[in-house]
Design a protein around this motif. Structure first.
Motif, PDB file in Angstrom:
ATOM      1  N   LEU A 145      -3.326  -2.067  -6.476  1.00 20.08           N
ATOM      2  CA  LEU A 145      -3.411  -2.837  -5.233  1.00 20.08           C
ATOM      3  C   LEU A 145      -4.725  -3.605  -5.169  1.00 20.08           C
ATOM      4  N   LYS A 146      -5.843  -2.954  -5.537  1.00 18.81           N
ATOM      5  CA  LYS A 146      -7.153  -3.620  -5.517  1.00 18.81           C
ATOM      6  C   LYS A 146      -7.205  -4.767  -6.527  1.00 18.81           C
ATOM      7  N   SER A 160      -4.716 -12.011  -1.202  1.00 20.07           N
ATOM      8  CA  SER A 160      -5.049 -11.052  -0.151  1.00 20.07           C
ATOM      9  C   SER A 160      -4.541 -11.568   1.187  1.00 20.07           C
ATOM     10  N   GLY A 161      -3.733 -10.750   1.854  1.00 23.87           N
ATOM     11  CA  GLY A 161      -3.218 -11.127   3.166  1.00 23.87           C
ATOM     12  C   GLY A 161      -2.096 -12.142   3.129  1.00 23.87           C
ATOM     13  N   GLU A 162      -1.494 -12.347   1.966  1.00 22.89           N
ATOM     14  CA  GLU A 162      -0.389 -13.294   1.823  1.00 22.89           C
ATOM     15  C   GLU A 162       0.855 -12.569   1.349  1.00 22.89           C
ATOM     16  N   ILE A 198      -4.626  -6.603  -7.554  1.00 21.85           N
ATOM     17  CA  ILE A 198      -3.811  -7.699  -7.002  1.00 21.85           C
ATOM     18  C   ILE A 198      -4.563  -8.417  -5.892  1.00 21.85           C
ATOM     19  N   GLN A 199      -5.317  -7.668  -5.074  1.00 18.48           N
ATOM     20  CA  GLN A 199      -6.064  -8.270  -3.964  1.00 18.48           C
ATOM     21  C   GLN A 199      -7.170  -9.206  -4.453  1.00 18.48           C
ATOM     22  N   LYS A 200      -7.561  -9.099  -5.713  1.00 17.91           N
ATOM     23  CA  LYS A 200      -8.536 -10.048  -6.266  1.00 17.91           C
ATOM     24  C   LYS A 200      -7.939 -11.452  -6.328  1.00 17.91           C
ATOM     25  N   TYR A 201      -6.616 -11.537  -6.468  1.00 18.82           N
ATOM     26  CA  TYR A 201      -5.929 -12.814  -6.617  1.00 18.82           C
ATOM     27  C   TYR A 201      -5.234 -13.275  -5.344  1.00 18.82           C
ATOM     28  N   SER A 255       0.818  -1.214   0.000  1.00 14.69           N
ATOM     29  CA  SER A 255       0.000   0.000   0.000  1.00 14.69           C
ATOM     30  C   SER A 255       0.852   1.265   0.000  1.00 14.69           C
ATOM     31  N   ASP A 261      -3.590   2.721  -5.763  1.00 12.03           N
ATOM     32  CA  ASP A 261      -4.768   2.031  -5.213  1.00 12.03           C
ATOM     33  C   ASP A 261      -5.427   1.080  -6.211  1.00 12.03           C
TER      34      ASP A 261
END
Length: 85
Positions: free
Chosen positions: A15-16, A23-25, A18-21, A7, A12
Motif C-alpha cells: 500500500l505504501k 494517493s487519494g485517487e 502504491i501511494q508513492k505513485y 487498506s 502495508d
C-alpha cells in the motif's frame, strides 16, 4: 465492478509503495483474464479478412473498383483502402 478499500486488502508495504505513485485517487487494476480481441469470438474478423482477400484477388485479376462496389455494396473509397492496404 465493485470498489474495495485498498487498506483492507493489500499488505502495508505494498500500500505504501502504491501511494508513492497514486494517493487519494481511484485506481483501476485490470483482471488477470485476457480479453479477446475484436471479432475473434464472433468470427467477424475472419469473415472480413477472407472477404478482403477475395476483393483483392478479383481486383488484381481485372475487375474495376466500380464493379466490385456494385458486387459488395461498398463505396469505391472503401475498396481502395482494402485493395491498397
Amino acid at each position: 465492478m465493485k470498489y474495495r478499500k485498498a487498506s483492507d486488502i493489500l499488505p502495508d508495504h505494498l500500500l505504501k509503495e502504491i501511494q508513492k505513485y497514486v494517493s487519494g485517487e481511484i485506481l483501476y487494476i485490470p483482471s488477470r483474464n485476457a480479453r479477446a480481441k475484436w471479432g475473434e469470438g464472433s468470427g467477424a474478423k475472419a469473415f472480413y479478412a477472407h472477404r478482403n482477400e477475395e476483393i483483392r484477388a478479383k481486383y488484381f485479376s481485372g475487375k474495376t473498383l466500380e464493379e466490385l462496389a456494385e458486387e459488395y455494396a461498398l463505396s469505391p473509397e472503401t475498396l481502395r483502402k482494402i485493395v491498397y492496404k
